[in-house]
Design a protein around this motif. Structure first.
Motif, PDB file in Angstrom:
ATOM      1  N   LEU A  28       3.601  71.510  30.755  1.00 26.29           N
ATOM      2  CA  LEU A  28       4.487  72.168  31.722  1.00 26.29           C
ATOM      3  C   LEU A  28       3.744  73.267  32.475  1.00 26.29           C
ATOM      4  O   LEU A  28       4.053  73.556  33.636  1.00 26.29           O
ATOM      5  CB  LEU A  28       5.698  72.755  30.979  1.00 26.29           C
ATOM      6  CG  LEU A  28       6.890  73.155  31.831  1.00 26.29           C
ATOM      7  CD1 LEU A  28       7.458  71.966  32.589  1.00 26.29           C
ATOM      8  CD2 LEU A  28       7.983  73.763  30.949  1.00 26.29           C
ATOM      9  N   GLN A 158      19.987  77.120  31.295  1.00 26.93           N
ATOM     10  CA  GLN A 158      19.554  75.902  31.976  1.00 26.93           C
ATOM     11  C   GLN A 158      18.508  75.216  31.134  1.00 26.93           C
ATOM     12  O   GLN A 158      17.473  75.821  30.849  1.00 26.93           O
ATOM     13  CB  GLN A 158      18.880  76.273  33.302  1.00 26.93           C
ATOM     14  CG  GLN A 158      19.825  76.709  34.390  1.00 26.93           C
ATOM     15  CD  GLN A 158      20.672  75.550  34.866  1.00 26.93           C
ATOM     16  OE1 GLN A 158      20.238  74.400  34.808  1.00 26.93           O
ATOM     17  NE2 GLN A 158      21.887  75.843  35.298  1.00 26.93           N
ATOM     18  N   ASP A 159      18.759  73.972  30.767  1.00 27.92           N
ATOM     19  CA  ASP A 159      17.772  73.228  29.993  1.00 27.92           C
ATOM     20  C   ASP A 159      17.318  72.028  30.817  1.00 27.92           C
ATOM     21  O   ASP A 159      18.138  71.270  31.339  1.00 27.92           O
ATOM     22  CB  ASP A 159      18.389  72.772  28.664  1.00 27.92           C
ATOM     23  CG  ASP A 159      17.345  72.182  27.743  1.00 27.92           C
ATOM     24  OD1 ASP A 159      16.985  72.846  26.768  1.00 27.92           O
ATOM     25  OD2 ASP A 159      16.887  71.050  28.010  1.00 27.92           O
ATOM     26  N   LYS A 160      16.008  71.855  30.922  1.00 24.13           N
ATOM     27  CA  LYS A 160      15.429  70.790  31.742  1.00 24.13           C
ATOM     28  C   LYS A 160      15.863  69.403  31.280  1.00 24.13           C
ATOM     29  O   LYS A 160      15.869  68.463  32.056  1.00 24.13           O
ATOM     30  CB  LYS A 160      13.899  70.885  31.633  1.00 24.13           C
ATOM     31  CG  LYS A 160      13.169  70.882  32.960  1.00 24.13           C
ATOM     32  CD  LYS A 160      11.697  71.186  32.740  1.00 24.13           C
ATOM     33  CE  LYS A 160      10.783  70.420  33.658  1.00 24.13           C
ATOM     34  NZ  LYS A 160      10.888  70.585  35.056  1.00 24.13           N
ATOM     35  N   HIS A 201       9.364  79.605  30.927  1.00 25.34           N
ATOM     36  CA  HIS A 201       9.955  78.388  30.383  1.00 25.34           C
ATOM     37  C   HIS A 201       9.736  78.341  28.874  1.00 25.34           C
ATOM     38  O   HIS A 201       8.584  78.245  28.427  1.00 25.34           O
ATOM     39  CB  HIS A 201       9.344  77.142  31.019  1.00 25.34           C
ATOM     40  CG  HIS A 201       9.694  76.985  32.469  1.00 25.34           C
ATOM     41  ND1 HIS A 201       9.201  77.828  33.440  1.00 25.34           N
ATOM     42  CD2 HIS A 201      10.499  76.089  33.106  1.00 25.34           C
ATOM     43  CE1 HIS A 201       9.691  77.459  34.620  1.00 25.34           C
ATOM     44  NE2 HIS A 201      10.473  76.400  34.444  1.00 25.34           N
ATOM     45  N   THR A 203       9.862  76.273  25.680  1.00 25.34           N
ATOM     46  CA  THR A 203       9.946  74.880  25.242  1.00 25.34           C
ATOM     47  C   THR A 203       9.886  74.859  23.721  1.00 25.34           C
ATOM     48  O   THR A 203       9.122  75.606  23.116  1.00 25.34           O
ATOM     49  CB  THR A 203       8.772  74.044  25.796  1.00 25.34           C
ATOM     50  OG1 THR A 203       7.552  74.535  25.232  1.00 25.34           O
ATOM     51  CG2 THR A 203       8.686  74.149  27.314  1.00 25.34           C
ATOM     52  N   LYS A 228      13.951  79.823  31.588  1.00 19.03           N
ATOM     53  CA  LYS A 228      14.492  78.464  31.585  1.00 19.03           C
ATOM     54  C   LYS A 228      14.103  77.825  30.255  1.00 19.03           C
ATOM     55  O   LYS A 228      13.148  78.265  29.601  1.00 19.03           O
ATOM     56  CB  LYS A 228      13.909  77.668  32.736  1.00 19.03           C
ATOM     57  CG  LYS A 228      14.392  78.173  34.081  1.00 19.03           C
ATOM     58  CD  LYS A 228      14.225  77.089  35.126  1.00 19.03           C
ATOM     59  CE  LYS A 228      15.060  77.347  36.357  1.00 19.03           C
ATOM     60  NZ  LYS A 228      14.845  78.672  36.936  1.00 19.03           N
ATOM     61  N   LEU A 230      13.549  74.163  27.705  1.00 18.11           N
ATOM     62  CA  LEU A 230      13.343  72.728  27.555  1.00 18.11           C
ATOM     63  C   LEU A 230      13.313  72.454  26.050  1.00 18.11           C
ATOM     64  O   LEU A 230      12.376  72.851  25.362  1.00 18.11           O
ATOM     65  CB  LEU A 230      12.017  72.292  28.213  1.00 18.11           C
ATOM     66  CG  LEU A 230      11.718  70.793  28.301  1.00 18.11           C
ATOM     67  CD1 LEU A 230      10.606  70.523  29.299  1.00 18.11           C
ATOM     68  CD2 LEU A 230      11.365  70.163  26.952  1.00 18.11           C
TER      69      LEU A 230
END
Ligand code: GLU
Ligand code: ZN
Length: 277
Positions: A28, A158-160, A201, A203, A228, A230
């Motif tokens: 990412l 918000q999750d990818k 992000h 993850t 954000k 993921l």
């Protein structure tokens, strides 16, 4: 600019599942000007083994997952977690809990309807509003999830992969934010450090989706930015079973010793059901 991180605990070898998590974060951030950081989650000194810091880094290097800057160690950052706990105390959204594990179990056994979370029964709130604290014990500190909910209003993340997820403040109940033996917790430390390292992000495995509800609450209470997210699938074997975390056959070092190349290890991921595209 994207900044991601991989946050292993130096409590064991790097396994396929961890390596996959590292690769998701690496991929990412695999663009100009983006950064991929490593942060050791080593606050639980009862479980840390010093040799694993270097072994984990060596495995990441061998896999070609090179990181930016010096890896952080959470045990060097305890005063920042203490400060965050003080802030939460000032907001009166944490309370001291004197219960032993056994006392919590006994209390739950006596309840007709124990509160349930995604991973089993939740703390029943015994010490919330406690008037007479036992003087002979140090407390743990728990989130007062109802009080927190009343302060923060509606939140989401918000999750990818999973989309827009609404926060349920009571999902994990009054979780421990500071263990009595180590003075902090995974939840508090990860939130403080993701902000301090300006992670854009976050993850990690989807087993931690429920924890993210707690993290968003803490970010809101502490006035920290919202990253954000993921949450990726966990690596499974051909039959769909989740890999046993401590199965040595899946340790990167064991695969390397068996003559498997880094490229082949990474191919194991792309054939797994878990590529996040
Ligand atoms: N140490 C955690 C794990 O291995 C990572 C937690 C996180 O990335 O927030 O699952
Ligand atoms: Zn208690």
């Amino acid at each position: 600019m994207i900044t991601t991180r991989f946050a292993p605990s130096p409590t064991g070898k790097l396994h396929l599942g961890h390596a996959y998590a590292a690769k998701v974060a690496y991929d990412l951030a695999n663009k100009e000007e983006s950064r991929f950081l490593v942060r050791f989650e080593d606050i639980d000194h009862t479980r840390v083994r010093p040799e694993y810091y270097d072994e984990i880094l060596k495995d990441l290097e061998w896999l070609g997952l090179s990181w930016d800057g010096e890896p952080w160690r959470q045990k060097d950052r305890l005063k920042h977690y203490e400060k965050a706990l003080e802030q939460l105390k000032e907001l009166s959204v944490v309370y001291p809990c004197y219960c032993t594990r056994r006392e919590v179990e006994e209390e739950l056994a006596h309840l007709a309807q124990a509160p349930q979370g995604p991973e089993g029964p939740l703390y029943p709130g015994t010490c919330r509003g406690l008037k007479n604290a036992p003087r002979d014990r140090d407390p743990a500190w728990r989130l007062d999830s109802k009080k927190a909910a009343s302060l923060i209003g509606p939140l989401s993340f918000q999750d990818k992969i999973h989309g827009d997820i609404k926060i349920v403040p009571e999902l994990l109940g009054d979780v421990i934010l500071a263990r009595k033996d180590i003075g902090t917790s995974y939840h508090l430390a990860v939130v403080v450090d993701d902000a301090a390292q300006e992670i854009t992000h976050v993850t990690r495995g989807e087993d931690l989706l429920p924890s993210t509800h707690v993290h968003r609450i803490l970010q809101s209470l502490l006035g920290l930015p919202e990253p954000k997210y993921l949450h990726h699938e966990l690596v499974t074997d051909q039959s769909g079973e989740r890999l046993a975390k401590r199965n040595d056959a899946q340790a990167i070092a064991s695969l390397r010793k068996r003559g498997i190349s880094a490229e082949e290890v990474k191919k194991m991921f792309s054939t797994a059901s878990c590529s996040p595209n």
